[in-house]
Scaffold this motif. Structure first.
Motif, short mmCIF file in Angstrom:
data_model
loop_
_atom_site.label_atom_id
_atom_site.label_comp_id
_atom_site.label_asym_id
_atom_site.label_seq_id
_atom_site.Cartn_x
_atom_site.Cartn_y
_atom_site.Cartn_z
N MET A 146 0.84 -1.19 0.00
CA MET A 146 0.00 0.00 0.00
C MET A 146 0.88 1.25 0.00
SD MET A 146 -2.90 0.71 2.95
CE MET A 146 -3.53 -0.96 2.82
N LYS A 147 0.44 2.27 -0.74
CA LYS A 147 1.06 3.60 -0.67
C LYS A 147 -0.02 4.59 -0.27
CE LYS A 147 4.63 3.10 -4.21
NZ LYS A 147 5.10 3.63 -5.51
N ILE A 148 0.29 5.39 0.73
CA ILE A 148 -0.64 6.40 1.23
C ILE A 148 -0.04 7.77 0.93
CG2 ILE A 148 -1.77 7.35 3.28
CD1 ILE A 148 -1.52 4.50 4.52
N GLN A 149 -0.83 8.64 0.32
CA GLN A 149 -0.40 10.01 0.05
C GLN A 149 -1.02 10.92 1.11
OE1 GLN A 149 -1.80 10.47 -3.99
NE2 GLN A 149 0.24 9.99 -4.79
N VAL A 150 -0.17 11.66 1.81
CA VAL A 150 -0.60 12.52 2.92
C VAL A 150 -0.37 13.98 2.54
CG1 VAL A 150 -0.20 13.11 5.34
CG2 VAL A 150 -0.01 10.73 4.59
N SER A 187 6.38 0.44 7.93
CA SER A 187 6.15 1.51 6.97
C SER A 187 7.40 2.35 6.81
CB SER A 187 4.96 2.38 7.40
OG SER A 187 5.25 3.01 8.62
N GLU A 188 7.51 2.95 5.65
CA GLU A 188 8.53 3.94 5.37
C GLU A 188 7.81 5.26 5.14
OE1 GLU A 188 10.86 2.74 2.01
OE2 GLU A 188 11.81 1.10 3.11
N VAL A 189 8.22 6.28 5.84
CA VAL A 189 7.62 7.61 5.72
C VAL A 189 8.63 8.50 5.02
CG1 VAL A 189 6.62 9.54 6.99
CG2 VAL A 189 6.33 7.20 7.85
N GLN A 190 8.23 9.10 3.91
CA GLN A 190 9.16 9.91 3.14
C GLN A 190 8.50 11.22 2.70
OE1 GLN A 190 11.03 7.87 -0.11
NE2 GLN A 190 12.22 9.64 -0.70
N VAL A 249 3.64 13.95 1.99
CA VAL A 249 4.35 12.80 2.54
C VAL A 249 3.79 11.53 1.91
CG1 VAL A 249 4.76 11.46 4.67
CG2 VAL A 249 4.81 13.95 4.75
N GLU A 250 4.67 10.60 1.60
CA GLU A 250 4.23 9.28 1.13
C GLU A 250 4.59 8.25 2.18
OE1 GLU A 250 4.23 7.58 -3.08
OE2 GLU A 250 6.09 6.79 -2.20
N ILE A 251 3.62 7.40 2.49
CA ILE A 251 3.83 6.31 3.43
C ILE A 251 3.71 5.01 2.64
CG2 ILE A 251 3.03 5.16 5.53
CD1 ILE A 251 1.73 7.89 6.28
N ARG A 252 4.76 4.22 2.66
CA ARG A 252 4.77 2.93 1.99
C ARG A 252 4.64 1.84 3.05
NH1 ARG A 252 9.72 5.17 -0.85
NH2 ARG A 252 8.81 6.27 -2.63
#
Length: 140
Positions: free
Chosen positions: A6-10, A122-125, A131-134
């Motif tokens: 999953m990729k979350i766009q914040v 998760s990786e937060v970048q 911010v993208e959370i993978r």
């Protein structure tokens, strides 16, 4: 072997609230987010917040709590709660991302048995747009 699930766009929304003191500081960062994945697609409900607490020695804890409204992979309406916790050490502040541990709760029978277990990281970048959370399944 890990698998990206999953990729979350914040996206930042509203004005952050903060408290500064000699004993540390805390910042509440309101946001919105969306996710599109094979498992789930949705957008955040109101109230999503990232709480960052920093100690006097500059160790920062990040705890984001938010709930999505959307559809599971079977096309059923559902909600997905996410709590993502991580620590950022002073020596790692220049890293473009940091690792955290997500926790999920859902009312989707199709997603619950899989997502409501402790097997993810998760990786937060930071990105130009937010911010993208993978999210990775570490047991895949």
């Amino acid at each position: 072997m890990e698998k990206l699930i999953m990729k979350i766009q914040v996206f930042g929304e509203g004005t952050p609230s903060d408290l500064q003191s000699p004993y540390g500081c805390v910042t509440f960062v309101p946001f919105t987010a969306k996710v599109e994945s094979e498992l789930f697609t949705g957008e955040t409900l109101p109230g999503a917040v990232d709480v960052q607490v920093e100690t006097p020695d500059h160790v920062r804890n990040m705890c984001a709590k938010y709930m999505f409204q959307g559809k599971d992979f079977q096309g059923n309406d559902c909600k997905l709660y996410v709590e993502n916790n991580g620590y950022l050490q002073p020596m790692n502040r220049q890293d473009p991302h940091f690792n955290a541990v997500p926790r999920f709760l859902t009312d989707s029978p199709a997603l619950g048995a899989y997502l409501c277990r402790q097997r993810f990281r998760s990786e937060v970048q930071g990105m130009d747009w937010g911010v993208e959370i993978r999210i990775f399944d570490v047991l895949a």
